[in-house]
Design a protein around this motif. Sequence first.
Motif, PDB file in Angstrom:
ATOM      1  N   LEU A 244       0.825  -1.206   0.000  1.00 56.32           N
ATOM      2  CA  LEU A 244       0.000   0.000   0.000  1.00 56.32           C
ATOM      3  C   LEU A 244       0.860   1.257   0.000  1.00 56.32           C
ATOM      4  N   ASP A 245       1.999   1.212   0.726  1.00 56.55           N
ATOM      5  CA  ASP A 245       2.896   2.377   0.698  1.00 56.55           C
ATOM      6  C   ASP A 245       3.421   2.614  -0.710  1.00 56.55           C
ATOM      7  N   ALA A 246       3.791   1.515  -1.422  1.00 57.21           N
ATOM      8  CA  ALA A 246       4.268   1.676  -2.800  1.00 57.21           C
ATOM      9  C   ALA A 246       3.170   2.215  -3.699  1.00 57.21           C
ATOM     10  N   ALA A 247       1.951   1.697  -3.568  1.00 59.03           N
ATOM     11  CA  ALA A 247       0.832   2.187  -4.382  1.00 59.03           C
ATOM     12  C   ALA A 247       0.552   3.649  -4.090  1.00 59.03           C
ATOM     13  N   ILE A 248       0.644   4.021  -2.776  1.00 59.85           N
ATOM     14  CA  ILE A 248       0.426   5.432  -2.426  1.00 59.85           C
ATOM     15  C   ILE A 248       1.482   6.309  -3.070  1.00 59.85           C
ATOM     16  N   GLY A 249       2.758   5.824  -3.127  1.00 59.96           N
ATOM     17  CA  GLY A 249       3.806   6.612  -3.782  1.00 59.96           C
ATOM     18  C   GLY A 249       3.543   6.781  -5.270  1.00 59.96           C
ATOM     19  N   GLU A 250       3.115   5.675  -5.932  1.00 58.79           N
ATOM     20  CA  GLU A 250       2.805   5.768  -7.367  1.00 58.79           C
ATOM     21  C   GLU A 250       1.641   6.702  -7.622  1.00 58.79           C
ATOM     22  N   LEU A 251       0.603   6.586  -6.779  1.00 63.48           N
ATOM     23  CA  LEU A 251      -0.553   7.480  -6.930  1.00 63.48           C
ATOM     24  C   LEU A 251      -0.169   8.927  -6.668  1.00 63.48           C
ATOM     25  N   THR A 252       0.741   9.127  -5.730  1.00 63.32           N
ATOM     26  CA  THR A 252       1.187  10.503  -5.461  1.00 63.32           C
ATOM     27  C   THR A 252       1.914  11.080  -6.677  1.00 63.32           C
ATOM     28  N   ARG A 253       2.772  10.235  -7.298  1.00 60.96           N
ATOM     29  CA  ARG A 253       3.474  10.697  -8.500  1.00 60.96           C
ATOM     30  C   ARG A 253       2.486  10.984  -9.625  1.00 60.96           C
ATOM     31  N   GLN A 254       1.530  10.071  -9.842  1.00 60.45           N
ATOM     32  CA  GLN A 254       0.521  10.299 -10.874  1.00 60.45           C
ATOM     33  C   GLN A 254      -0.300  11.543 -10.568  1.00 60.45           C
ATOM     34  N   ASP A 255      -0.566  11.786  -9.333  1.00 62.19           N
ATOM     35  CA  ASP A 255      -1.320  12.983  -8.962  1.00 62.19           C
ATOM     36  C   ASP A 255      -0.524  14.234  -9.291  1.00 62.19           C
ATOM     37  N   ALA A 256       0.781  14.194  -9.049  1.00 67.38           N
ATOM     38  CA  ALA A 256       1.608  15.360  -9.388  1.00 67.38           C
ATOM     39  C   ALA A 256       1.619  15.610 -10.897  1.00 67.38           C
ATOM     40  N   ASP A 257       1.746  14.501 -11.687  1.00 68.41           N
ATOM     41  CA  ASP A 257       1.690  14.671 -13.146  1.00 68.41           C
ATOM     42  C   ASP A 257       0.343  15.225 -13.574  1.00 68.41           C
ATOM     43  N   GLY A 258      -0.717  14.702 -13.031  1.00 67.85           N
ATOM     44  CA  GLY A 258      -2.046  15.207 -13.372  1.00 67.85           C
ATOM     45  C   GLY A 258      -2.207  16.673 -13.017  1.00 67.85           C
ATOM     46  N   GLN A 259      -1.654  17.058 -11.832  1.00 71.18           N
ATOM     47  CA  GLN A 259      -1.736  18.461 -11.442  1.00 71.18           C
ATOM     48  C   GLN A 259      -0.988  19.343 -12.440  1.00 71.18           C
ATOM     49  N   ALA A 260       0.170  18.819 -12.919  1.00 70.13           N
ATOM     50  CA  ALA A 260       0.917  19.618 -13.919  1.00 70.13           C
ATOM     51  C   ALA A 260       0.131  19.747 -15.222  1.00 70.13           C
ATOM     52  N   ARG A 261      -0.466  18.626 -15.668  1.00 67.11           N
ATOM     53  CA  ARG A 261      -1.267  18.685 -16.890  1.00 67.11           C
ATOM     54  C   ARG A 261      -2.468  19.596 -16.717  1.00 67.11           C
ATOM     55  N   ILE A 262      -3.055  19.541 -15.546  1.00 63.18           N
ATOM     56  CA  ILE A 262      -4.213  20.429 -15.295  1.00 63.18           C
ATOM     57  C   ILE A 262      -3.789  21.889 -15.355  1.00 63.18           C
ATOM     58  N   ALA A 263      -2.598  22.183 -14.771  1.00 61.56           N
ATOM     59  CA  ALA A 263      -2.126  23.575 -14.819  1.00 61.56           C
ATOM     60  C   ALA A 263      -1.878  24.020 -16.254  1.00 61.56           C
TER      61      ALA A 263
END
Length: 309
Positions: A244-263
């Motif tokens: 779950l910690d690894a999945a949370i890290g991957e989701l956090t990275r994907q969230d950062a990419d999504g935030q950049a694309r949204i910006a």
Amino acid sequence: MYLKSIEMIGFKSFADRTKLEFEPGLIAIVGPNGCGKSNVSDAIRWVLGEQRPTALRGAKMLDVIFSGTDARKPLGMAEVSITFADCEGALATEFNEVTVTRRVFRTGEGEYFINKTPCRLRDIHRLFMGTGIGTTSYSVMAQGQIDAILSSKPEDRRVIFEEAAGITKFKADRKEAMRKLEQTEANLLRLADVIREVKRQIGSLQRQAGKAQRYKELRAELRGLDLFLTRRRLAALDVRLRELDAAIGELTRQDADGQARIASAEQACAAIHAAILENERSTGAATEAAAQDDSNLQHAHEMIRVSEQ
């Protein structure tokens, strides 16, 4: 041993503290009828432990307390102290003088003292046993008691002879020992009953003890299994937690990419909105110019029509 003194406070007719001193030898108390001579013998009998009010010429024990007169209030307590001297040999005590005190209150409470030390009535009886001093001994004789003794049966006079011979104490000891033996025999019988009952219960207790031991063993085994299962569950939970910690890290990275694309998309959207506003302004200006041209055309047609007419 001889009677040295007697002191009375609030006993029958002796309302005030009255102390009579006696010397070794023959002493007599004389006086007219009603002066209180018998009250002195009653006081001696009472302080030595007399429990029968009729022996003190009364209906109840509280009758020994001074009941008052027309000129004096009744008292709430009666107390008598009797002192014997040269007591070392007769009473088997280390004191030369022994003072016995009895006190009774109008509330019914009574107290006994030997040399000002609280004691029991039994202690007083035990102290004077075999000496001829006591409530039923030959040392205190009331009116008519001598005639009653002389005319009584030999069995009744035997008590006085035994007291004079000094064997009353030994008979009391024997009676007490026999009573203790009877109590011991009764206790032994009860103990035998208890032993039989315990023997009957031994089998049941042994079975219960075996069950308890088996229960302890099973409980220890259950505890070991529970600990083993808990360790396995904890290991599985640790693995799942790392996943779950690894999945949370991957989701956090994907969230950062999504935030950049949204910006970036928001920036492009802002540019498009600016272009739309510019086009809207241009369209508005063209619309106004077209309207103006249409108005001029209408005016020209009107002028042509007028000119043709």
